[in-house]
Each structure stands twice: as structure tokens, then as C-alpha cells.
Design a protein around this motif. Structure first.
Motif, short mmCIF file in Angstrom:
data_model
loop_
_atom_site.label_atom_id
_atom_site.label_comp_id
_atom_site.label_asym_id
_atom_site.label_seq_id
_atom_site.Cartn_x
_atom_site.Cartn_y
_atom_site.Cartn_z
N PHE A 55 0.80 -1.04 -0.11
CA PHE A 55 -0.02 0.02 0.06
C PHE A 55 0.71 1.49 0.06
N TRP A 56 1.85 1.45 0.75
CA TRP A 56 2.82 2.42 0.72
C TRP A 56 4.26 2.04 0.95
N ALA A 57 5.15 2.78 0.42
CA ALA A 57 6.47 2.57 0.56
C ALA A 57 7.29 3.63 1.63
N LEU A 96 1.60 15.42 15.19
CA LEU A 96 1.70 15.22 13.61
C LEU A 96 1.35 13.83 13.51
N ASN A 97 1.45 12.83 14.21
CA ASN A 97 0.84 11.60 13.94
C ASN A 97 -0.62 11.52 13.81
N PHE A 98 -1.32 12.05 14.94
CA PHE A 98 -2.81 12.19 15.18
C PHE A 98 -3.39 13.04 13.94
N ARG A 99 -2.67 14.25 13.91
CA ARG A 99 -3.27 15.38 12.89
C ARG A 99 -3.11 14.67 11.21
N ASN A 100 -1.98 14.30 11.14
CA ASN A 100 -1.76 14.16 9.83
C ASN A 100 -2.57 12.60 9.43
N ASN A 101 -2.90 11.66 10.26
CA ASN A 101 -3.64 10.67 10.00
C ASN A 101 -5.05 11.04 9.47
N LEU A 102 -5.50 12.05 10.20
CA LEU A 102 -6.74 12.62 9.96
C LEU A 102 -6.73 13.21 8.45
N ILE A 119 2.52 8.19 2.99
CA ILE A 119 1.40 7.26 3.03
C ILE A 119 0.48 7.94 2.02
N ASP A 120 0.26 9.33 2.31
CA ASP A 120 -0.62 10.14 1.34
C ASP A 120 -0.15 10.22 -0.01
N LEU A 121 1.22 10.42 -0.33
CA LEU A 121 1.67 10.28 -1.42
C LEU A 121 1.26 8.90 -2.29
N CYS A 122 1.78 7.92 -1.58
CA CYS A 122 1.26 6.38 -2.26
C CYS A 122 -0.15 6.22 -2.30
#
Length: 345
Positions: free
Chosen positions: A169-171, A239-245, A200-203
Motif C-alpha cells: 500500500f505504501w513505501a 503530527l501523527n494524530f493530525r496527519n492521520n486525519l 503514505i498520503d503520496l502513495c
């Protein structure tokens, strides 16, 4: 291959003299014939740029005027790099001389392959997979990422169990190979992420555009990890919580995104109370700030020109269920514990 594609290994640096002194020599020993090594500097204030310029004059140096984070830093540097392939390489990675050849060979075999990553093992213990990437990245239907070789805090020993290359799914952004044309077509990184989960967003964006993301088992690198932000840093928690959303909002179909993000707010609230119970008040506040920032950006669309929401059922590498439930309730602590039919093909 009838020709040798030009490859640019691009290391983004911010005050990383120690890592460059330790790991750049292994990159310089790479055997790929048509290789440019680039140091993209994100406004460093140490002597790292001067050291590279003096010791390795063959390295191309591109300077940003300030620290734009992982996302903005790479976006600006790669605008000035000309190559068929980019390798986004962390400064705290040791490579083997022929680490590039297997990955480029795999990517040249299929025009639809946009990105790939090698096997990533721990530099501290080279028998073990490394947290950030391991043997290829996956994600569950609620947006929780995990890897072959690492689910949450359970990290496996490399015994050859994941020595088969294939679609994921992601690299990992620690050692991300991407064809330049697809980097440009996708619009690069979403700079709102700053750092963490941007790959992950890019992939996911690339997959929504119809391209493939691969794991190459024939190439191995060794990653220190946590070189910029360690796991105990509240900013990393934010960053982890904000970026996951953001990741879910950017890529899921609207109806599915609404449902999953609503559920994730409640799950994140549980995490906030857990942090409070453990006496980690700064981490609890980081979760709250992550939600506040996300809500402020809720009606802002992604600026990435390749942004396109895809069908959830077409995304190879997505786990159909909840990895949280599988891990904590079902005790599936290894990737091999999950039956293959539980993933979208």
C-alpha cells in the motif's frame, strides 16, 4: 535494460553532520553507474553543508533558505533535480553498494509502477526489521498504518519470511524510490503534513491515480530511525494524530471519510485519556491540538494537482478489517497471522 536511467539519491539534511559523517560514505560507494548524489539542505546552522562540500565535492548541494520540514524541503529541492528516478533517502541510513540495481530493475519492469522501497532493517540490530517501513507498508480500513515485519510495537526478526517482492500500500519515506514523472504528476508531498505519514498520503494518491507501489525484497538498507523526532516527542504525537486525519480526508471517498473520521475522533479521545492516565499531559494536549488544527482545515481541499479520491475496493494492500482489533483482541502480532484474503487485491 537497454539504457541506464539516471538516478538521483537525494538526502534532505537539517543539522545532520553526525549522520552524514557516518552514513554518506556508504551512499558514495553505490555501484549504480548513472547516479547523482544530492544533499538538499533545509536551512542548517551546523557545519554539515561545509563538511560535505569539502570531503565530497562530487555531491550536488541544493540549499533551502529555511527549514520547510520533510515535505516542503523535498518539494523545493526536487524542483531543481533532473533525473529519471528520485530516491528520497534519510540521512541516517546505511546502504550496500548494489542497493539501487534491484529496485530500479523492478520498477523498469512495469510502466505502472510509480514508487517502491527496499527492505528496511534496523541499524542497531541488523537481524530485526525497522519500525519505519520494514518489508513494505499496509493500512487498515480505518486508516491505521502497519508493515510487514512491524505491527504497532511488535517488530519481527528477519528470517527470510518476507523475501518475496510484491505490491504494497505504501513505501517508506526513509528510502523512497519514485519515477520523476509520477512525482510531478502527483504534485509531490502535501506540505500540510510537514513530516510523518506524508509518504503514505503520496502513495495513496498514486494508487488512486491507477499506479502501483512496490516492495523490493532483493535490496536491503539499515535505518537508525528517530533521527529528527524521537517517539517521546509531543510534536511527533501531534503530527501523527493530525496527519492521520488529513490522510483519510485527502484520499477516502467522501461518505467513507465522513464515517471513518468520525469514528477516529472517538478513538483518539480514548488515546488522549490514556496519555493522561500515564501522566503524559503534553502528549494528551498534542492530541487535542491535532484535532483543533484538523477542524480548522476541514474545508480546505488538497492543493496537490494529482489529488483524486479512489474506490476503496481497488486499493491493493488495504486490510479490510481493523488492525487494532486484530492485534489487541485477536492477538495477531505478526503480519503472517493475517490471512491473505483479508486484504484487497
Amino acid at each position: 535494460m537497454n539504457y541506464t536511467p539516471k538516478v538521483a539519491a537525494v538526502i534532505l539534511n537539517w543539522n545532520g553532520l553526525k549522520h552524514l559523517q557516518q552514513f554518506l560514505p556508504s551512499v558514495m560507494a553505490s555501484t549504480w553507474q548513472n547516479l547523482e548524489i544530492v544533499l538538499g539542505d533545509n536551512g542548517s546552522t551546523d557545519s554539515s553543508v561545509e563538511w560535505v562540500s569539502s570531503v565530497y565535492p562530487a555531491v550536488t548541494i541544493i540549499k533551502n533558505d529555511e527549514n520547510y520540514g520533510f515535505t516542503g524541503g523535498y518539494n523545493r529541492v526536487l524542483e531543481k533535480v533532473d533525473a529519471d528516478y528520485f530516491i528520497l533517502l534519510n540521512s541516517d541510513i546505511e546502504v550496500q553498494p548494489s542497493w539501487i540495481e534491484p529496485v530500479i530493475g523492478l520498477m523498469e519492469s512495469d510502466e505502472l509502477i510509480a514508487a517502491a522501497s527496499p527492505k528496511i532493517l534496523s541499524y542497531a540490530d541488523k537481524r530485526m526489521f525497522e519500525h519505519a517501513g520494514a518489508a513494505g507498508g499496509f493500512i487498515d480500513s480505518f486508516g491505521y498504518p502497519f508493515c510487514r515485519g512491524r505491527i504497532f510495537y511488535e517488530i519481527e526478526e528477519d528470517r527470510g519470511q518476507y523475501d518475496q517482492s510484491g505490491e504494497v500500500f505504501w513505501a517508506s519515506g526513509a528510502a523512497l524510490f519514485i519515477k520523476k514523472k509520477y512525482w510531478q504528476q502527483s504534485g509531490g508531498f502535501d506540505e500540510r503534513f510537514f513530516a510523518h505519514m506524508e509518504e503514505i498520503d503520496l502513495c495513496w494518491r498514486l494508487k488512486n491515480m491507477g499506479y502501483k507501489v512496490m516492495y523490493c525484497a532483493e535490496s536491503t538498507v539499515y535505518h537508525v530511525g528517530g533521527g529528527t523526532l524521537n517517539t517521546e516527542n509531543p510534536f511527533k504525537t501531534y503530527l501523527n494524530f493530525r496527519n492521520n486525519l488529513l490522510l483519510l480526508k485527502n484520499n477516502l471517498p467522501f461518505g467513507r471519510a465522513t464515517f471513518v473520521i468520525g469514528l477516529r475522533f472517538w478513538l483518539d479521545l480514548l488515546a488522549l485519556f490514556r496519555f493522561l492516565g500515564e501522566g503524559k499531559r503534553k502528549d494528551a494536549w498534542a492530541v487535542s491540538k491535532a484535532h483543533q488544527n484538523f477542524v480548522r482545515q476541514l474545508f480546505k481541499s488538497s492543493k496537490q494537482k494529482g489529488s483524486k479520491r479512489g474506490s476503496i475496493k481497488s486499493l491493493t494492500g488495504m486490510y479490510k478489517g481493523s488492525i487494532v482489533s486484530a492485534f489487541f483482541v485477536g492477538k495477531k502480532t505478526k503480519f503472517t497471522d493475517i490471512p491473505p484474503e483479508f486484504f484487497y487485491k
